[in-house]
Scaffold this motif. Structure first.
Motif, short mmCIF file in Angstrom:
data_model
loop_
_atom_site.label_atom_id
_atom_site.label_comp_id
_atom_site.label_asym_id
_atom_site.label_seq_id
_atom_site.Cartn_x
_atom_site.Cartn_y
_atom_site.Cartn_z
N ALA A 188 0.71 -1.38 0.27
CA ALA A 188 0.02 -0.26 -0.28
C ALA A 188 0.66 1.26 -0.07
CB ALA A 188 -0.97 -0.24 1.54
N TRP A 189 0.67 1.81 -0.71
CA TRP A 189 1.78 3.52 -1.33
C TRP A 189 2.00 3.86 -0.07
CZ3 TRP A 189 -0.20 8.03 -4.25
CH2 TRP A 189 0.38 8.58 -4.55
N ASP A 190 3.23 4.01 0.48
CA ASP A 190 3.98 4.68 1.79
C ASP A 190 4.93 5.80 0.92
OD1 ASP A 190 3.89 5.51 4.09
OD2 ASP A 190 4.46 3.83 5.13
N HIS A 191 6.07 5.82 1.81
CA HIS A 191 7.26 6.86 2.02
C HIS A 191 6.98 7.95 0.48
CE1 HIS A 191 7.87 4.45 4.87
NE2 HIS A 191 8.27 3.66 4.34
N ILE A 192 5.80 8.29 0.05
CA ILE A 192 5.87 9.16 -1.27
C ILE A 192 6.95 10.24 -1.07
CG2 ILE A 192 3.17 9.12 -1.07
CD1 ILE A 192 2.52 11.64 -0.59
N HIS A 325 -0.52 5.07 11.28
CA HIS A 325 -0.88 5.77 10.69
C HIS A 325 -0.47 5.80 9.00
CE1 HIS A 325 3.52 4.88 9.44
NE2 HIS A 325 3.77 5.47 10.00
N SER A 326 -0.22 4.93 8.49
CA SER A 326 -1.00 4.78 6.96
C SER A 326 -1.47 3.97 6.78
CB SER A 326 0.02 3.26 6.09
OG SER A 326 -0.08 2.48 6.71
N PRO A 327 -2.63 4.37 5.55
CA PRO A 327 -3.53 4.50 5.35
C PRO A 327 -4.25 2.48 5.23
CG PRO A 327 -3.41 5.78 3.95
CD PRO A 327 -2.28 5.51 4.26
N SER A 328 -3.51 1.76 5.23
CA SER A 328 -3.84 0.74 5.26
C SER A 328 -4.23 -0.06 6.32
CB SER A 328 -3.21 -0.42 4.63
OG SER A 328 -1.55 0.31 4.66
N LYS A 329 -3.08 1.01 7.61
CA LYS A 329 -2.85 -0.38 8.89
C LYS A 329 -3.75 0.71 9.51
CE LYS A 329 2.48 -0.23 8.12
NZ LYS A 329 3.92 0.54 8.52
N VAL A 330 -4.54 1.85 9.55
CA VAL A 330 -5.07 2.49 10.22
C VAL A 330 -6.58 1.27 10.15
CG1 VAL A 330 -6.33 4.59 10.41
CG2 VAL A 330 -4.34 4.80 10.17
N GLU A 331 -7.20 1.44 8.72
CA GLU A 331 -8.21 0.93 8.36
C GLU A 331 -8.16 -0.42 9.03
OE1 GLU A 331 -11.32 -0.33 4.44
OE2 GLU A 331 -9.27 0.64 4.18
N TYR A 366 -6.83 7.97 2.84
CA TYR A 366 -7.64 7.74 3.93
C TYR A 366 -8.89 7.68 3.35
CZ TYR A 366 -3.05 8.21 6.75
OH TYR A 366 -2.12 7.99 7.31
N GLU A 367 -9.88 7.35 2.94
CA GLU A 367 -10.59 7.33 2.17
C GLU A 367 -11.55 6.01 3.02
OE1 GLU A 367 -15.03 7.26 -1.57
OE2 GLU A 367 -12.42 7.12 -1.63
N GLY A 368 -12.41 5.72 3.88
CA GLY A 368 -13.10 5.76 4.89
C GLY A 368 -11.69 4.55 5.57
N ALA A 369 -10.81 4.66 5.96
CA ALA A 369 -9.90 4.06 6.66
C ALA A 369 -10.50 3.89 8.34
CB ALA A 369 -8.50 5.00 7.17
N LEU A 370 -11.40 4.94 8.57
CA LEU A 370 -12.18 4.79 9.90
C LEU A 370 -13.54 5.06 10.32
CD1 LEU A 370 -10.48 8.77 11.31
CD2 LEU A 370 -9.72 6.00 12.31
#
Length: 451
Positions: A188-192, A325-331, A366-370
């Motif tokens: 999942a995209w990170d370190h942009i 903190h990354s979107p995939s981990k948060v979700e 982050y869409e939908g992550a929470l």
């Protein structure tokens, strides 16, 4: 060997320094600032620099090599002196490879889950008293350091980070290890700031897959479509072993996994962690641990440090902190807590703290992550955005990015703390996700509040 560490105070660097001291090497080091726990641990072993700063005179021809940390800059005075004298300069991963090139290298990669999977593997091996060398990104229960190096152990287990190796070596760390056995948990995209496009980021995992030795073993998460594509389209002469989430169910807040011997209860929870366990099981089997032996050991695994770490609990309240903190981990983490505590109100708080998470272009990831949370809160510091020299982020942009109208947003640490400590936590699961500390939040205060 006589080695000097430039930026010795880093989490990984100081652990490597301690491991090499234990191995009998002569170690010195420099840094301009060192925080706890690195500071105390280095001081205890006599490795804490007497004065902070960079001192080129410390670099002499008596050194066999210099190990360069990411915290240093490319124009670091000590680095420039080492170059001038022609002293061998290693990045952290380069030196780990040098230490393990005659061993069977096991490298765990992925955008998420790699610390937990590496921790699970080491827990199982330690339980069965199987000695291995290792490098892991979290402090583990029962392990004095995060790095262990010996001359005798057959295996070296390495957490394979895709971030850059050093200020003068811009290759991802996990490209340098040349594994015999490897795993990819997810992409999942990170370190942009380093990989500005998703395609560039994915390419690093293709290169990692190609870096396996001929005949090597790649264990991969077949439920992740990108991972599946990267591994299954690889033409490298390697063996491929897919894994997926095992059958499980949750009864009265306890997770049970299906095994050949029937249901077994676990100390940890969350679909993503069960997926991690399935990957760890494959790796352990390739290292000679049978399935029954694996389950016997994993039953006592409580989780990696800062990964769904329980702060406090009573009969109606549970509070966790997590490094997500990354979107995939948060979700994944938010979903795990809601699945485990389906009858409770899940209050999920996320601090946007990293370069990526505060980037206006990246926010949409982050869409939908929470969405799984009953109450969702985002905290961020406008000051952190200024320090990182990023474009200003508005509260409306954050709401739109998460696609959640009832999202609560705080930018002032004191206002956020007031909100938190005014909550009635009865029948609640509170989840605090961040790689920071919400501008100085004292997590221990929750123990008094709930206890």
């Amino acid at each position: 060997m006589n080695l000097h560490f430039i930026a010795i105070g880093g989490s990984a660097m100081h652990n490597l320094a301690l491991a090499l001291l234990q191995k009998g090497y002569q170690i010195t080091g420099s840094d301009d600032v060192i925080f706890e726990p690195s500071k105390s641990r280095l001081e205890k072993k006599g490795l804490l620099p007497s004065v902070f700063g960079w001192f080129p005179e410390r670099i002499t021809t008596k050194l066999d090599a210099v190990i360069l940390g990411m915290h240093a800059k490319a124009d670091n005075p000590e680095l420039l002196k080492a170059k001038e004298l022609g002293i061998k300069i290693f990045s952290y991963p380069e030196f780990l490879y040098e230490q393990s090139k005659d061993k069977t290298r096991v490298v765990i990669g992925g955008s998420h889950g790699k610390t937990t999977i590496t921790s699970m593997i080491l827990h199982v091996l330690n339980y069965h008293e199987i000695e291995v060398d290792f490098m892991v990104g979290a402090q583990l229960e029962g392990f004095e350091t995060m790095v262990k190096l010996t001359s005798k152990n057959e295996f070296m287990v390495l957490e394979g980070d895709e971030y850059l190796s050093s200020p003068i070596d811009l290759r991802p760390k996990f490209h340098l290890y040349k594994p015999n056995i490897a795993l990819i948990s997810g992409i999942a995209w990170d370190h942009i700031n380093v990989f500005p496009t998703f395609e560039t980021y994915v390419e690093q995992f293709s290169i990692f897959t190609s870096s396996l030795i001929n005949g090597g073993i790649m264990v991969y998460n077949e439920e992740d479509e990108i991972v599946k594509q990267v591994v299954e389209t690889s033409e490298s002469p390697i063996k491929k072993y897919p894994y997926k989430t095992p059958e499980y169910n949750i009864v009265n807040g306890t997770t049970y996994v299906e095994t050949l011997e029937g249901e077994m209860s676990l100390e940890f929870f969350g679909k993503h962690n069960l997926q991690n366990m399935a990957g760890a099981k494959w790796i352990c089997q390739h290292m000679g641990v049978g399935e029954d032996e694996f389950y016997e050991a994993i039953a006592t695994f409580k989780g990696a440090s800062k990964r769904l770490e329980k702060i406090t609990e009573n009969e109606s309240t549970v509070i966790f902190k997590d490094f997500a903190h990354s979107p995939s981990k948060v979700e994944a983490t938010t979903n795990a807590v809601k699945d485990q505590y389906a009858q409770r109100t899940v209050l999920a708080c996320l601090e946007l703290h990293t370069y990526s998470s505060l980037n206006t272009e990246f926010l949409k990831e982050y869409e939908g992550a929470l969405n799984a949370a009953d109450i969702a809160v985002v905290f961020y510091s406008p000051k952190a955005i200024e320090i990182k020299k990023l474009e200003k982020v508005t509260e409306q942009q954050i709401k739109e990015a998460f696609n959640r109208e009832d999202l609560l947003i705080y930018t002032n640490p004191e206002t956020f703390k007031t909100f938190l400590f005014s909550q009635n936590f009865k029948n609640t699961a509170l989840l605090l996700m961040s790689s920071g500390n919400y501008g100085g939040l004292d997590f221990d205060k929750f123990k008094d509040l709930v206890g």
